[in-house]
Design a protein around this motif. Structure first.
Motif, short mmCIF file in Angstrom:
data_model
loop_
_atom_site.label_atom_id
_atom_site.label_comp_id
_atom_site.label_asym_id
_atom_site.label_seq_id
_atom_site.Cartn_x
_atom_site.Cartn_y
_atom_site.Cartn_z
N MET A 245 0.92 -1.42 0.05
CA MET A 245 -0.17 0.00 0.10
C MET A 245 0.79 1.22 0.01
N PRO A 246 1.29 1.88 -1.20
CA PRO A 246 2.42 2.77 -1.34
C PRO A 246 1.83 4.21 -0.67
N LEU A 247 0.50 4.33 -0.67
CA LEU A 247 -0.02 5.52 0.05
C LEU A 247 0.20 5.43 1.53
N ALA A 248 0.31 4.34 1.98
CA ALA A 248 0.25 4.21 3.57
C ALA A 248 1.67 4.22 4.29
N VAL A 249 1.80 4.90 5.53
CA VAL A 249 3.09 4.99 6.25
C VAL A 249 3.67 3.47 6.34
N GLU A 250 5.09 3.49 6.80
CA GLU A 250 5.64 2.27 6.83
C GLU A 250 5.07 1.44 7.83
N GLY A 251 4.46 2.08 9.16
CA GLY A 251 3.85 1.40 9.96
C GLY A 251 2.70 0.52 9.63
N VAL A 252 2.08 0.60 8.59
CA VAL A 252 1.08 0.13 8.00
C VAL A 252 1.42 -1.20 7.17
N ASN A 253 2.22 -0.96 6.26
CA ASN A 253 2.93 -1.73 5.32
C ASN A 253 3.92 -2.84 6.14
N ALA A 254 4.58 -2.32 7.26
CA ALA A 254 5.40 -3.30 8.21
C ALA A 254 4.59 -4.39 8.77
N LEU A 255 3.44 -4.34 8.73
CA LEU A 255 2.54 -5.41 9.41
C LEU A 255 2.57 -6.40 8.48
N ARG A 256 2.59 -6.50 7.01
CA ARG A 256 2.71 -7.43 6.02
C ARG A 256 1.32 -8.42 6.06
N LEU A 257 0.28 -7.58 6.22
CA LEU A 257 -0.88 -8.22 6.46
C LEU A 257 -1.40 -9.25 5.18
N TRP A 258 -0.62 -8.92 3.88
CA TRP A 258 -0.92 -9.72 2.93
C TRP A 258 -0.43 -11.22 3.07
#
Length: 455
Positions: free
Chosen positions: A185-198
């Motif tokens: 999710m490139p629009l999201a901060v690193e704190g969102v992407n770091a969760l690796r929900l995918w």
């Protein structure tokens, strides 16, 4: 080139000249007299489009660009392949929604948003004004955000996802039930992407909401289970999530949040204050939006002499108290602030956030009902209504309260312009207006207006 026959079949392709930008993230094109709202184009381009919503009796059609035949100089490579319409349709599927302007340079995006705002104000309010849409987030000299080197990315502290039939993280295509798997999710901060929900098996979940505060405090993952999902399935998902984050489940029908691990809320910060915000509560999603909007609202009111010690003000649609707290600072203990919020959970947050401010009165209820039941005079009003706007009845109530000024925060140019028209009909004027690009790569923008009675 011979004109292509008129068709009402969704999925048919046409070649059109892309016309002016319109509110809603699309441009206007015409095909044999029929208006077509086209997404993923730029005014002045020639493109092949694919009809996505068409009917012989429809007043207009909708379409996506699938091939650019004569590109604009402002066209840039899209930063997110699953949101790039030509690339996506080339693989036989629609693009995900939420990044519909990613193919346009940031500077041109802002000019287009300015055009939309000006057109809405002219058409719906009779106001001739072309405000510049300002960049936010520590802008560089050329107006681009600096959090990621000027690409307009990594600004969302909140993101919502749906789930594919196979239990993988996904997002909807625009105006569609089609769910597309995502792995970033490139629009999201690193704190969102770091969760690796995918990487997680999310079977049994209908939707996931993530909040990762810009101040670095503990993120929250909010799971919305499908009906019948058992506790064992939730425990399995919980075990796949990082141990240092909060996790909760949310029932939208009951508006009920249940703790699974950690807290059911996040701690946000703005304007020298900390705010507790429940998982389903509202908070501005751009990392720099709270400071930007508080500065704009208090600046307009203070510079006009409407916000000073001892003043009586009201914060309407107040949420968790983003504006209430700095308003209380400004009026001091000799002043008063009425804070009105309709959502019970969010109003409870406001009570916790403002418990140390004796000059603040917090009331939970609909704005129109509270104003009717508690008539009083105010020096200034602040309102930040939902996307639908305040509406004529509330606008009339606000004017009847006879404040010296109103600061109006809006996230939708159309409802904002409509309400400005109501104010104008009631003898008020749009004294000042600022517009902010709080949602780069989308068609959304935020406005802050100062309204005053004429004369």
């Amino acid at each position: 080139m011979n004109p292509e026959p008129l068709t009402s079949s969704a999925g048919a392709e046409l070649v059109v000249d892309i016309g002016p930008v319109a509110h809603g993230g699309h441009c206007v094109a015409r095909h044999e007299g029929r208006v077509v709202f086209v997404r993923h184009g730029i005014p002045g381009e020639k493109a092949r489009i694919r009809l996505t919503d068409a009917g012989e009796s429809a007043k207009f059609w909708r379409a996506d660009v699938v091939e650019v035949l004569d590109p604009s100089p402002d066209r840039v490579p899209h930063f997110w392949r699953v949101a790039d319409a030509p690339a996506s349709w080339g693989h036989g599927r629609p693009p995900v929604g939420g990044a519909e302007l990613g193919h346009i340079s940031l500077a041109r995006q802002r000019r287009l948003k300015s055009e939309v705002l000006a057109e809405q104000l002219s058409r719906l309010a009779g106001v001739d004004l072309s405000p510049e849409v300002e960049a936010v987030g520590g802008a560089t000299a050329d107006g681009d955000e600096t959090h990621d080197g000027g690409a307009g990315l990594a600004w969302r502290t909140r993101a919502g996802f749906t789930i594919t039939a196979g239990g993988k993280l996904g997002m909807h295509a625009h105006r569609s039930d089609h769910v597309i798997p995502v792995r970033e999710m490139p629009l999201a901060v690193e704190g969102v992407n770091a969760l690796r929900l995918w990487d997680i098996d999310l079977q049994g979940i209908e939707r996931v909401e993530v909040a990762a505060p810009a101040n670095g405090s503990r993120p929250l993952v909010l799971l919305v289970p499908a009906p019948g999902t058992r506790a064992k399935r939730l425990s399995s998902i919980l075990a796949q999530l990082p141990a240092d984050i909060s996790v909760a489940s949310y029932d939208p029908l009951k508006d009920e949040t249940l703790q699974l691990r950690g807290r059911t809320w996040v701690q946000e910060s703005a304007a020298g204050h900390d705010y507790r915000v429940t998982g389903a509560g509202f908070w501005q999603i751009h990392r720099d939006a709270p400071e930007t909007l508080v500065g704009a609202v208090t600046g307009l009111l203070h510079d006009g002499g409407f916000l000073e010690p001892g003043a009586a003000v009201a914060d309407l649609y107040a949420g968790a108290g983003l504006f209430t707290a700095p308003l209380a600072d400004a009026v001091g203990e000799t002043g008063s602030v009425l804070s009105v919020e309709g959502a019970p959970g969010t109003s409870r947050d406001a009570r916790k956030n403002l418990h140390g401010a004796p000059q603040v009165e917090i009331v939970q209820g609909r704005v129109e009902r509270v104003l009717r039941q508690r008539p009083r005079s105010f020096d200034a009003l602040v309102l930040d209504p939902p996307r639908a706007g305040a509406g004529k009845a509330v606008v009339n109530q606000l004017m009847a309260a006879s404040p010296r000024a109103i600061a109006y925060v809006s996230c939708d140019p159309a409802s904002f312009a409509r309400d400005i028209g109501y104010f104008q009909q009631g003898g008020w004027s749009l004294a000042q207006l600022r517009a902010f690009d709080l949602y780069p790569h989308t068609h959304h923008l935020e406005t802050v207006a100062l309204l005053t009675p004429r004369g």
